[in-house]
Design an enzyme around this catalytic site. Sequence first.
Site, PDB file in Angstrom:
ATOM      1  N   THR A  88     -45.223  49.625  47.013  1.00 56.99           N
ATOM      2  CA  THR A  88     -44.678  49.876  45.674  1.00 56.99           C
ATOM      3  C   THR A  88     -45.151  51.205  45.065  1.00 56.99           C
ATOM      4  O   THR A  88     -46.248  51.669  45.307  1.00 56.99           O
ATOM      5  CB  THR A  88     -45.073  48.743  44.713  1.00 56.99           C
ATOM      6  OG1 THR A  88     -46.460  48.458  44.904  1.00 56.99           O
ATOM      7  CG2 THR A  88     -44.292  47.499  44.996  1.00 56.99           C
ATOM      8  N   GLY A 134     -53.312  46.961  46.353  1.00 59.18           N
ATOM      9  CA  GLY A 134     -54.498  46.105  46.395  1.00 59.18           C
ATOM     10  C   GLY A 134     -55.492  46.612  47.420  1.00 59.18           C
ATOM     11  O   GLY A 134     -55.127  46.888  48.557  1.00 59.18           O
ATOM     12  N   GLU A 159     -44.122  39.576  45.920  1.00 66.39           N
ATOM     13  CA  GLU A 159     -43.368  39.154  47.106  1.00 66.39           C
ATOM     14  C   GLU A 159     -41.997  38.604  46.715  1.00 66.39           C
ATOM     15  O   GLU A 159     -41.540  37.588  47.227  1.00 66.39           O
ATOM     16  CB  GLU A 159     -44.172  38.124  47.913  1.00 66.39           C
ATOM     17  CG  GLU A 159     -45.563  38.653  48.236  1.00 66.39           C
ATOM     18  CD  GLU A 159     -46.114  38.203  49.571  1.00 66.39           C
ATOM     19  OE1 GLU A 159     -45.338  37.714  50.407  1.00 66.39           O
ATOM     20  OE2 GLU A 159     -47.329  38.385  49.785  1.00 66.39           O
TER      21      GLU A 159
END
Lengths: 716, 716
Positions: A151, A190, A443
Amino acid sequence: MSTSKKWSDLTMQTIAKERATPPFDIRKMSIEQHGSEKDLIKKEKFMLEAARDPVFYSSDIYDLTKDQIRERTMQRIQKLAHYVTSESVDDFQKRMELMSLLDPGLWTRLGVHYGLFLGALRSGCTPNQFSYWMEKGVIGCKEMFGCFGMTELAHGSNVAGLETTATFDEQTDEFVIHTPNLGATKWWIGGAAHTATHCSVFAQLVVKGKKHGTKTFVVPLRDPKTFNLLPGINIGDIGKKMGRDGIDNGYIQFTNVRIPRAFMLMKHTQVTRDGEVREPPLQQLTYGALLQGRTAMVADSANTAKKALTISIRYAAVRRQFKSDAKAELETQILDYPIHQRRLMPLLAQSVAFGFTALELQRLYDETSNAIEALEPGDPNLNATIEMLKETHATSAGLKAFCTWATLETIDKSRQACGGHGYSSYNGFANMYADFAVHCTWEGDNTILALQAGRSLISSYQDAREGKKLSSGTGYLNNIEKVLAGKCPSDAALDTLDGIDAGWATVAAHAVKKAADDYEARIKAGRSKEQAFEDCSQVRFVAASIHTSGYIFRQFRHAVERLESRGDGVKEHLEILAKFYGLWQMEEKAAFFLRSAWLSPAQMDAVQAKVTEYCAKTREFAIPLIDSFALSDHVLNSPIGRYDGDIYREYFNMVRKNNPQLKGHPYFEKLIKPFIFRETPEMEDYDEAIGIDDEIEEIKQDREEAEAEAKANEDK
Amino acid sequence: MSTSKKWSDLTMQTIAKERATPPFDIRKMSIEQHGSEKDLIKKEKFMLEAARDPVFYSSDIYDLTKDQIRERTMQRIQKLAHYVTSESVDDFQKRMELMSLLDPGLWTRLGVHYGLFLGALRSGCTPNQFSYWMEKGVIGCKEMFGCFGMTELAHGSNVAGLETTATFDEQTDEFVIHTPNLGATKWWIGGAAHTATHCSVFAQLVVKGKKHGTKTFVVPLRDPKTFNLLPGINIGDIGKKMGRDGIDNGYIQFTNVRIPRAFMLMKHTQVTRDGEVREPPLQQLTYGALLQGRTAMVADSANTAKKALTISIRYAAVRRQFKSDAKAELETQILDYPIHQRRLMPLLAQSVAFGFTALELQRLYDETSNAIEALEPGDPNLNATIEMLKETHATSAGLKAFCTWATLETIDKSRQACGGHGYSSYNGFANMYADFAVHCTWEGDNTILALQAGRSLISSYQDAREGKKLSSGTGYLNNIEKVLAGKCPSDAALDTLDGIDAGWATVAAHAVKKAADDYEARIKAGRSKEQAFEDCSQVRFVAASIHTSGYIFRQFRHAVERLESRGDGVKEHLEILAKFYGLWQMEEKAAFFLRSAWLSPAQMDAVQAKVTEYCAKTREFAIPLIDSFALSDHVLNSPIGRYDGDIYREYFNMVRKNNPQLKGHPYFEKLIKPFIFRETPEMEDYDEAIGIDDEIEEIKQDREEAEAEAKANEDK
């Protein structure tokens, strides 16, 4: 502490009484919900290990700052890394399923490396490439830790629209990774802020000035020995999030970062030494990784809902408030109020339904994965496998969306059912909600996934109309005319699994048909396929919602029917819960049951009355049922949800331990004292002090006199 | 920053275009929603003052710890205290309404003193007592700050069940305040941990060994000069909560604390010097304080929903994702997707409906308060006033419950509509949700309040049946036979305010009748009044829910009808929103519209289609409408909700400012390095090292030899 004894005795006796005569064998009930005794024993072992391990001490967790939680999480990762290499994949997955319940941030932080980064390598590497990264240490996190760079700040779900570029430099045989503008900054990555050494970067492949779409590249971020950023890499911390502070999300900007050509994952698209781009002959079967995430999230929904309800229902059993009967000695347990049963019992049945659905989805996932792995080039099973994959894909999309939504709601309703104590962080709901909430977004945003499921239902409907025989999930569409005409034959039908199932078939068929009809009408009106799908998105959404409720009911039903009646009460009580779930959802979506005329108006009243009855019936065995969820006090980490019912003493102690009184007042001298002893500044009457009004008056008189004088002079 | 220019230009141009040709006068639209131009100007003044005041700097707020937030809140209280004594009550209330939106913890912390503690004094003191506390400094928080000691660890809503005792000691003319056991610990007391010097304690009055019920006593807690706890007082911090960390909730235990007799509030029950307890002749009219809280919470629901939607809808206008048309130059604004409109537009209409309802409830509250204050002993208006109070009480109970629930949902749906960026704390939803959530619990748990509203509806129904003429709120029950038989005459009726209103009247009448019938059937079956009410709690709840939706629609409708059509588009667009709200709620509660046959099945489809149309219609003026909510960027404190649309640059800058990169890695040497460079402990083969197997074998052979030898000896 003698003053606490009154309440300890009362609450502990109250919950003991709830367990005195369970109408089923709790252990056997537990085994059924865990899939097998082996899996239950495994979970109990993991829970015991965690409860005894100081690294998993959790009583202080609600007061830690983001920075402290991140350190704690890293300590836990060190501990878990031991098991990655020493345990079977299946055991480690089970362990992680528990970790997700115990510490969702930890689960995410490990999942970024093992699920996303390693998953990207597995599905994108050539055999040689994969061996290279294995040797580098990717399996044991040796000298490397991966993150997943998909992203961007201005792009989430639309992978094709990503703007990061990977330009092939033929001269040096390298790719140049570059962030062309602020919106293309990799965002939400992350593990990027503090943990990762490498990143699987999604970027636009550019060769000889031509774009070839989004591909994946492994980009080293940091020198593992110093953790200094490599040249051209800019990484920052994304900072505070709603929940899951244990995972260090970051942003990444690349400024002409060079990587060897071999760091592009080339199982599918390939770039040769002289810049030839070879596209893969077949579409990639990349659904696999998505499926795994969704399967895990459905299981996590069931587990988290059970966790929230364990707390709220145990609390409702021991909390007393008001007397229903003025002459009663004790106040009434709030679980005995019909309205409190209405708040929690349907959610309890739902959580069990989700649990069995999760087991079935896992089975489906395993079957699908095995079928894909068994495929050979030119395999005659290819089409059947693709069909199976599509079905699993659509089913899991709907389940992920509606199960995570329902569980988020379950957490907050559980919190509210605990009144003020639900709002204290120490009872766990605040973190549980904040941590779980992201499941509805990542997701695949839930709404988008629900629409995908709806789209697949339209296509199933069209297939069935053309005579294709559909598999069990959408089997009700096979004989659609008959199903559409279905009606509830009598109130008695509502007392049977068959009867309830028939209702869901009819109502789902109507909803799917409406979506398909609307879609086709749009196509006839000249809209493009995409436009037509957008136009009918609301009806697609409704179709997916109703289909999924029916699907969950059916999974639960089948699980019950597979059981033998063994005299231990398990099958009988699960059957009660299955009917309860089916009827309650019928009540929740009653408009569609009336609209399709499956229910008459009077039958709708009967459904409502039955749901109220089932609430009361389920209340009777609610505590034994919750015990069968097998969640330790350590996993719950919520004093009002304790197994032994000694809630007030433990809650008081936890609050006191985490807020020591002897620290003194943090800001009395600095802020309170100057405030309560302040002098209010009196606004002085400056007008009077300066005497401005008298002065103005004098000036006025002087002027008038002067004017009068002037006038007199003129007149003369 | 040139690389950010692309996205800044695009997003700012996009939102400017949305504002280019508003179909109504935005300023006038704003005035209507704020009640008057004067009130709008006041709010703008308060917002500007706050935005410029360093104490109200908020960009760093999402990263502060609980302890830091509490200090910041105290600084803000110092600043606001100035206005308490310098502003009119009305102005200060308006200022506080804004503060509730800007900093809910601050609002609570001041509210504990000004709303709860001072409110308890006002309603419970004799004139002399009140003068005493005034002179002590209660109005200006001089040398005192109050807290409100009602709830206990084991008792919340059931005030009569509280266990703290206040025993009269005739000898010393004092009350002895005592906490008899752990469950009686005062719990959740806002302001107790760090701020309060005095507490209004609810305790069981005991005189001459006899209990006289729960009364209120002022108990000094701390020496204001040192903030040391007074003898017998034990106070601890309740610590971390889901939200509102700015308010210092605490627990209090009293160990035989003595206070003068005059510190019992004696306006109603009185205790004389020689221990005579004088009960009041009339039931207390204590609803007043409750009403004020509820009125404020309905306004806060409207304001907070508007705040959440300002962010999510502005973001939806500038966020682009995917292309609906492959040939389009730009990706599509997500607000243009029908499903995204479905997610947000109904909530937008609802927030406006709540705003007008809040204005009406405020009017009702003022009217009721004035009527109560005007009452004289033996007043002929007493009964009428009590009726008015009861009605306002029931109405506000339902509104508080359903408006706060709907707003909590609006916040989370807004968050989800912003995808991943909604999960970042910096965009505000995380705190907004966590802070707002307690509204569903305090000052009456929502479910309990909804049931109170339902109970009152049953009683109104019975009144109407006996020929009593009901006031406007439940006016539809006056002519019930005709109303029950109502049916939607045609699809065209759904396009009119009258038509929609008729639907709500019929369906609410059915729901109320069902609740009353069920209740009466239970009474006939021999259940007590209380039991019968419990038995039918679910139908009572449903009745309250439907009644309240209809009530809100009607308030909105009346507000629209009071407006003149002035050619500025305001009335026309508010009318669109009113119809939209009425129809969307009809769709949400469609089961009851079908059940009562007000809607035919085909008409239900028409309602759904109309709602989708209204979504598209409202989308056209969504940005100008949101501008009319008049919320400054400072109040929003959310970069993706910025007025100017420059979201990515501001969001990036806010993240970077709050997470400085130059701090270095917090725990690389301590945790990461030892982890990624760890030696995996190889399990040594201790069996081999010790040579245990050879040894066992040798022992075995030795034994066999020995045995063989023994045998041989025996055989000899």
